[in-house]
Design a protein around this motif. Structure first.
Motif, mmCIF file in Angstrom:
data_model
loop_
_atom_site.group_PDB
_atom_site.id
_atom_site.type_symbol
_atom_site.label_atom_id
_atom_site.label_comp_id
_atom_site.label_asym_id
_atom_site.label_seq_id
_atom_site.Cartn_x
_atom_site.Cartn_y
_atom_site.Cartn_z
ATOM 1 N N ASP A 31 -78.152 15.434 48.185
ATOM 2 C CA ASP A 31 -78.089 14.381 47.208
ATOM 3 C C ASP A 31 -77.908 13.093 47.949
ATOM 4 O O ASP A 31 -77.551 13.054 49.149
ATOM 5 C CB ASP A 31 -76.872 14.722 46.053
ATOM 6 N N ALA A 32 -78.086 12.138 47.361
ATOM 7 C CA ALA A 32 -77.838 10.652 47.794
ATOM 8 C C ALA A 32 -76.770 9.952 47.060
ATOM 9 O O ALA A 32 -76.797 9.728 45.729
ATOM 10 C CB ALA A 32 -79.376 10.117 47.847
ATOM 11 N N LEU A 33 -75.668 9.717 47.600
ATOM 12 C CA LEU A 33 -74.519 9.290 46.977
ATOM 13 C C LEU A 33 -74.334 7.724 47.416
ATOM 14 O O LEU A 33 -74.386 7.562 48.419
ATOM 15 C CB LEU A 33 -73.303 10.174 47.578
ATOM 16 N N ASN A 34 -73.476 7.093 46.336
ATOM 17 C CA ASN A 34 -73.158 5.743 46.975
ATOM 18 C C ASN A 34 -72.042 5.911 47.519
ATOM 19 O O ASN A 34 -71.396 6.871 47.626
ATOM 20 C CB ASN A 34 -73.290 4.766 45.599
ATOM 21 N N GLU A 35 -71.459 4.793 48.116
ATOM 22 C CA GLU A 35 -70.529 4.514 48.904
ATOM 23 C C GLU A 35 -69.068 5.262 48.348
ATOM 24 O O GLU A 35 -68.618 6.032 48.807
ATOM 25 C CB GLU A 35 -69.994 2.950 49.198
ATOM 26 N N LYS A 36 -68.880 4.971 47.022
ATOM 27 C CA LYS A 36 -67.640 5.502 46.270
ATOM 28 C C LYS A 36 -67.815 7.004 46.209
ATOM 29 O O LYS A 36 -66.738 7.762 46.628
ATOM 30 C CB LYS A 36 -67.676 4.751 44.956
ATOM 31 N N GLU A 37 -69.022 7.373 45.474
ATOM 32 C CA GLU A 37 -68.988 8.849 45.579
ATOM 33 C C GLU A 37 -68.928 9.648 46.932
ATOM 34 O O GLU A 37 -68.271 10.715 46.867
ATOM 35 C CB GLU A 37 -70.562 9.227 45.080
ATOM 36 N N PHE A 38 -69.460 8.926 47.869
ATOM 37 C CA PHE A 38 -69.439 9.508 49.281
ATOM 38 C C PHE A 38 -67.954 9.642 49.662
ATOM 39 O O PHE A 38 -67.645 10.862 50.106
ATOM 40 C CB PHE A 38 -70.111 8.834 50.267
ATOM 41 N N LEU A 41 -66.238 12.518 48.145
ATOM 42 C CA LEU A 41 -66.808 13.836 48.636
ATOM 43 C C LEU A 41 -66.083 13.974 49.964
ATOM 44 O O LEU A 41 -65.620 15.205 50.107
ATOM 45 C CB LEU A 41 -68.206 14.084 48.788
ATOM 46 N N HIS A 42 -66.152 13.156 50.766
ATOM 47 C CA HIS A 42 -65.689 13.126 52.231
ATOM 48 C C HIS A 42 -64.395 13.462 52.208
ATOM 49 O O HIS A 42 -63.707 14.338 53.192
ATOM 50 C CB HIS A 42 -66.021 11.853 53.001
ATOM 51 N N SER A 43 -63.501 13.030 51.258
ATOM 52 C CA SER A 43 -61.949 13.019 51.336
ATOM 53 C C SER A 43 -61.639 14.455 50.330
ATOM 54 O O SER A 43 -60.281 14.507 50.215
ATOM 55 C CB SER A 43 -61.242 11.793 50.710
ATOM 56 N N MET A 44 -62.636 15.129 49.962
ATOM 57 C CA MET A 44 -62.340 16.398 49.292
ATOM 58 C C MET A 44 -61.801 15.782 47.890
ATOM 59 O O MET A 44 -60.799 16.938 47.341
ATOM 60 C CB MET A 44 -61.487 17.444 49.853
ATOM 61 N N ARG A 45 -62.027 14.658 47.220
ATOM 62 C CA ARG A 45 -61.087 14.325 46.157
ATOM 63 C C ARG A 45 -62.088 14.275 44.878
ATOM 64 O O ARG A 45 -62.045 13.210 44.239
ATOM 65 C CB ARG A 45 -60.543 12.902 46.282
ATOM 66 N N VAL A 46 -62.978 15.188 44.723
ATOM 67 C CA VAL A 46 -64.034 15.224 43.628
ATOM 68 C C VAL A 46 -63.193 15.778 42.351
ATOM 69 O O VAL A 46 -62.827 17.228 42.259
ATOM 70 C CB VAL A 46 -65.382 15.755 43.863
ATOM 71 N N LEU A 47 -63.133 14.911 41.330
ATOM 72 C CA LEU A 47 -62.425 15.303 40.402
ATOM 73 C C LEU A 47 -62.981 16.514 39.409
ATOM 74 O O LEU A 47 -64.040 16.485 39.060
ATOM 75 C CB LEU A 47 -62.169 14.109 39.123
ATOM 76 N N GLU A 48 -62.468 17.726 39.435
ATOM 77 C CA GLU A 48 -63.026 18.960 38.878
ATOM 78 C C GLU A 48 -63.491 18.495 37.356
ATOM 79 O O GLU A 48 -62.323 18.199 36.618
ATOM 80 C CB GLU A 48 -61.963 20.046 38.811
ATOM 81 N N GLY A 49 -64.682 19.004 37.121
ATOM 82 C CA GLY A 49 -65.062 18.688 35.583
ATOM 83 C C GLY A 49 -65.605 17.244 35.255
ATOM 84 O O GLY A 49 -65.939 16.957 34.153
ATOM 85 N N GLY A 50 -65.536 16.216 36.448
ATOM 86 C CA GLY A 50 -66.001 14.811 35.989
ATOM 87 C C GLY A 50 -67.480 14.824 36.571
ATOM 88 O O GLY A 50 -68.177 16.057 36.731
#
Ligand code: SF4
Length: 155
Positions: A31-38, A41-50
């Motif tokens: 996938d291609a992510l913007n800065e905030k999304e990346f 992901l990189h800090s493993m802080r993707v909100l589950e269900g978001g």
């Protein structure tokens, strides 16, 4: 009653391209992510269900019980050559040719260099042993039709 969602971010590689981060994993998902999304992901802080979580789940960068089989199937399909024999086979039934193209590798040899019916039989036996549901046999030469009996034998 509570339900437990167990999900995992698969190991990934990334590269910044212009203002996006291309993220890929070994399963062939990307996938291609913007800065905030990346950074999420990189800090493993993707909100589950978001929204990002669901998108990465859909893209196979995150797996859970629901998409795991689809991601595995995609991996199998991407690497089908690891699980089956090759599908394309080539039989050089003669080196003879009635033309003389300047770039040709065939040397217009004698008919003694034609494939024999016996050899064709062994080729056919080999093809029946190939572990692949779809097999293609391509005739090459020389001009294959100059060894018509063998081409006809394969028919
Ligand atoms: S085998 Fe093919 S490339 Fe070679 S001379 Fe014949 S037609 Fe030309």
């Amino acid at each position: 009653m509570t339900s437990t969602v167990i999900s995992s971010i698969l190991p990934f590689n990334s590269e910044k391209i212009n203002d996006k981060y291309l993220v890929t994993n070994m399963m062939g998902c990307w996938d291609a992510l913007n800065e905030k999304e990346f950074h999420q992901l990189h800090s493993m802080r993707v909100l589950e269900g978001g929204g990002l979580f669901n998108r990465l789940l859909e893209r196979g960068l995150i797996v859970d019980a629901d998409n795991l089989q689809r991601v595995i199937d995609g991996y199998r399909s991407l690497n089908a050559n690891l699980f089956t024999d090759t599908s394309l086979h080539i039989a050089v039934v003669t080196k003879r040719c009635n033309l003389r193209c300047t770039y040709c590798h065939a040397e217009g040899g004698a008919s003694s260099e034609d494939m024999s019916i016996e050899t064709a039989g062994r080729v056919l036996q080999y093809l029946f042993d190939v572990r692949n549901n779809s097999v293609t046999l391509e005739f090459q030469g020389g001009e294959p039709l100059l060894n018509w009996p063998v081409v006809k034998f394969f028919d």
